[in-house]
Design a protein around this motif. Structure first.
Motif, PDB file in Angstrom:
ATOM      1  N   TYR A  43     -15.443  62.815  62.024  1.00  0.00           N
ATOM      2  CA  TYR A  43     -16.486  61.173  62.024  1.00  0.00           C
ATOM      3  C   TYR A  43     -17.158  61.396  63.769  1.00  0.00           C
ATOM      4  O   TYR A  43     -16.968  62.091  64.482  1.00  0.00           O
ATOM      5  CB  TYR A  43     -15.509  60.767  62.875  1.00  0.00           C
ATOM      6  N   ARG A  44     -18.586  60.774  63.440  1.00  0.00           N
ATOM      7  CA  ARG A  44     -19.243  60.903  64.673  1.00  0.00           C
ATOM      8  C   ARG A  44     -20.067  59.584  64.944  1.00  0.00           C
ATOM      9  O   ARG A  44     -20.130  58.752  64.261  1.00  0.00           O
ATOM     10  CB  ARG A  44     -21.261  61.825  64.222  1.00  0.00           C
ATOM     11  N   HIS A  45     -20.246  59.564  66.185  1.00  0.00           N
ATOM     12  CA  HIS A  45     -20.797  58.392  66.895  1.00  0.00           C
ATOM     13  C   HIS A  45     -22.090  58.518  66.224  1.00  0.00           C
ATOM     14  O   HIS A  45     -23.256  58.917  66.576  1.00  0.00           O
ATOM     15  CB  HIS A  45     -21.043  58.874  68.227  1.00  0.00           C
ATOM     16  N   SER A  46     -22.874  56.714  65.821  1.00  0.00           N
ATOM     17  CA  SER A  46     -23.801  56.789  65.295  1.00  0.00           C
ATOM     18  C   SER A  46     -25.177  56.539  65.774  1.00  0.00           C
ATOM     19  O   SER A  46     -26.409  56.837  65.692  1.00  0.00           O
ATOM     20  CB  SER A  46     -23.691  55.272  63.992  1.00  0.00           C
ATOM     21  N   VAL A  47     -24.793  56.416  67.126  1.00  0.00           N
ATOM     22  CA  VAL A  47     -26.136  56.252  68.303  1.00  0.00           C
ATOM     23  C   VAL A  47     -26.346  57.415  68.794  1.00  0.00           C
ATOM     24  O   VAL A  47     -27.345  57.774  69.257  1.00  0.00           O
ATOM     25  CB  VAL A  47     -25.862  55.491  69.473  1.00  0.00           C
ATOM     26  N   CYS A  48     -25.193  58.798  69.213  1.00  0.00           N
ATOM     27  CA  CYS A  48     -25.945  59.980  69.729  1.00  0.00           C
ATOM     28  C   CYS A  48     -25.241  61.355  68.707  1.00  0.00           C
ATOM     29  O   CYS A  48     -25.641  62.228  69.421  1.00  0.00           O
ATOM     30  CB  CYS A  48     -24.773  59.621  71.243  1.00  0.00           C
ATOM     31  N   ASP A  49     -24.501  60.675  68.177  1.00  0.00           N
ATOM     32  CA  ASP A  49     -23.987  61.711  67.010  1.00  0.00           C
ATOM     33  C   ASP A  49     -22.920  62.933  67.574  1.00  0.00           C
ATOM     34  O   ASP A  49     -22.433  63.680  67.099  1.00  0.00           O
ATOM     35  CB  ASP A  49     -25.229  63.005  66.517  1.00  0.00           C
ATOM     36  N   ALA A  60     -18.799  63.796  68.856  1.00  0.00           N
ATOM     37  CA  ALA A  60     -17.710  63.178  67.187  1.00  0.00           C
ATOM     38  C   ALA A  60     -16.732  62.718  68.038  1.00  0.00           C
ATOM     39  O   ALA A  60     -16.373  61.725  69.267  1.00  0.00           O
ATOM     40  CB  ALA A  60     -16.616  64.993  67.939  1.00  0.00           C
ATOM     41  N   ILE A  61     -16.049  61.957  67.136  1.00  0.00           N
ATOM     42  CA  ILE A  61     -15.697  60.577  67.747  1.00  0.00           C
ATOM     43  C   ILE A  61     -13.802  61.059  66.752  1.00  0.00           C
ATOM     44  O   ILE A  61     -14.122  62.129  66.109  1.00  0.00           O
ATOM     45  CB  ILE A  61     -15.824  59.498  66.162  1.00  0.00           C
ATOM     46  N   HIS A  62     -12.781  60.806  67.958  1.00  0.00           N
ATOM     47  CA  HIS A  62     -11.417  60.763  67.922  1.00  0.00           C
ATOM     48  C   HIS A  62     -10.520  60.119  68.257  1.00  0.00           C
ATOM     49  O   HIS A  62     -10.684  59.039  68.932  1.00  0.00           O
ATOM     50  CB  HIS A  62     -11.490  62.369  68.550  1.00  0.00           C
ATOM     51  N   VAL A  98      -9.424  53.522  63.352  1.00  0.00           N
ATOM     52  CA  VAL A  98      -8.899  54.073  63.937  1.00  0.00           C
ATOM     53  C   VAL A  98      -8.066  54.318  63.673  1.00  0.00           C
ATOM     54  O   VAL A  98      -7.619  55.774  64.103  1.00  0.00           O
ATOM     55  CB  VAL A  98      -8.468  53.349  65.488  1.00  0.00           C
ATOM     56  N   SER A  99      -7.158  54.087  63.679  1.00  0.00           N
ATOM     57  CA  SER A  99      -5.712  54.626  62.576  1.00  0.00           C
ATOM     58  C   SER A  99      -6.372  54.977  61.360  1.00  0.00           C
ATOM     59  O   SER A  99      -5.183  56.419  61.236  1.00  0.00           O
ATOM     60  CB  SER A  99      -5.524  52.973  62.166  1.00  0.00           C
ATOM     61  N   LEU A 100      -7.894  55.326  60.187  1.00  0.00           N
ATOM     62  CA  LEU A 100      -7.881  55.640  59.545  1.00  0.00           C
ATOM     63  C   LEU A 100      -8.682  57.618  60.836  1.00  0.00           C
ATOM     64  O   LEU A 100      -7.913  58.196  60.092  1.00  0.00           O
ATOM     65  CB  LEU A 100      -8.847  55.658  58.742  1.00  0.00           C
ATOM     66  N   ILE A 101      -8.947  57.208  61.560  1.00  0.00           N
ATOM     67  CA  ILE A 101      -9.119  58.702  62.206  1.00  0.00           C
ATOM     68  C   ILE A 101      -8.214  59.228  62.280  1.00  0.00           C
ATOM     69  O   ILE A 101      -8.181  60.183  62.607  1.00  0.00           O
ATOM     70  CB  ILE A 101     -10.402  58.152  63.130  1.00  0.00           C
TER      71      ILE A 101
END
Length: 158
Positions: free
Chosen positions: A108-114, A116-118, A86-89
């Motif tokens: 960064y994407r969620h591997s399950v649903c694609d 965006a991750i923030h 999370v720190s690197l993101i």
């Protein structure tokens, strides 16, 4: 000015920098986290880092419990190391907005649903909050002698 260590700082950011604040540290962890690099030679090749510097950083990560050795040449992140994601993101998002002249090179994407991750500051009651609404309070780990010295110093200037 801060010296080479942060012993005098009563701050978890300073304690974190003691472990991961050297020039190459977060890039090594980035490659281990997101590119799944584990082998010494692959870190060296991908980063172009001097072998003596890489050896020093990897040994420090093992000592700190951020990585563990797995065989002769593999270094694997521990849960403590993976918790840095999370720190690197957050650093990536900051860099995309404030330090990059181009569009983001990595998403960064969620591997399950694609989706965006923030990385966000989150309130237990309200959800996501802007940085200017984040306040600090003295926590239970604040040493009493530090508080006493600060109060003493404040009175002397009043």
């Amino acid at each position: 000015m801060l010296g080479r260590t942060y012993d005098t700082q009563v701050c978890s950011i300073a304690r974190s920098l003691e472990m991961v604040g050297e020039r190459w540290s977060l890039l090594i962890i980035r490659d281990a986290l997101f590119a799944r690099v584990t082998r010494f030679g692959d870190f060296q090749h991908n980063l172009g880092i001097a072998t003596n510097v890489l050896t020093s950083r990897l040994e420090a990560f093992v000592t700190a419990g951020i990585m563990q050795r797995d065989g002769a040449a593999d270094y694997v992140l521990t849960p403590k190391g993976r918790a840095l994601a999370v720190s690197l993101i957050a650093l990536t998002e900051w860099g995309d907005e404030w330090a990059s002249p181009i569009d983001p090179p990595i998403l960064y994407r969620h591997s399950v649903c694609d989706s965006a991750i923030h990385a966000t500051a989150t309130c237990d009651a309200c959800g996501s909050v802007p940085a200017d609404e984040v306040a600090i309070r003295i926590g239970p780990g604040m040493p009493a002698e530090y508080l006493a010295a600060r109060r003493g110093g404040t009175r002397a200037h009043s």
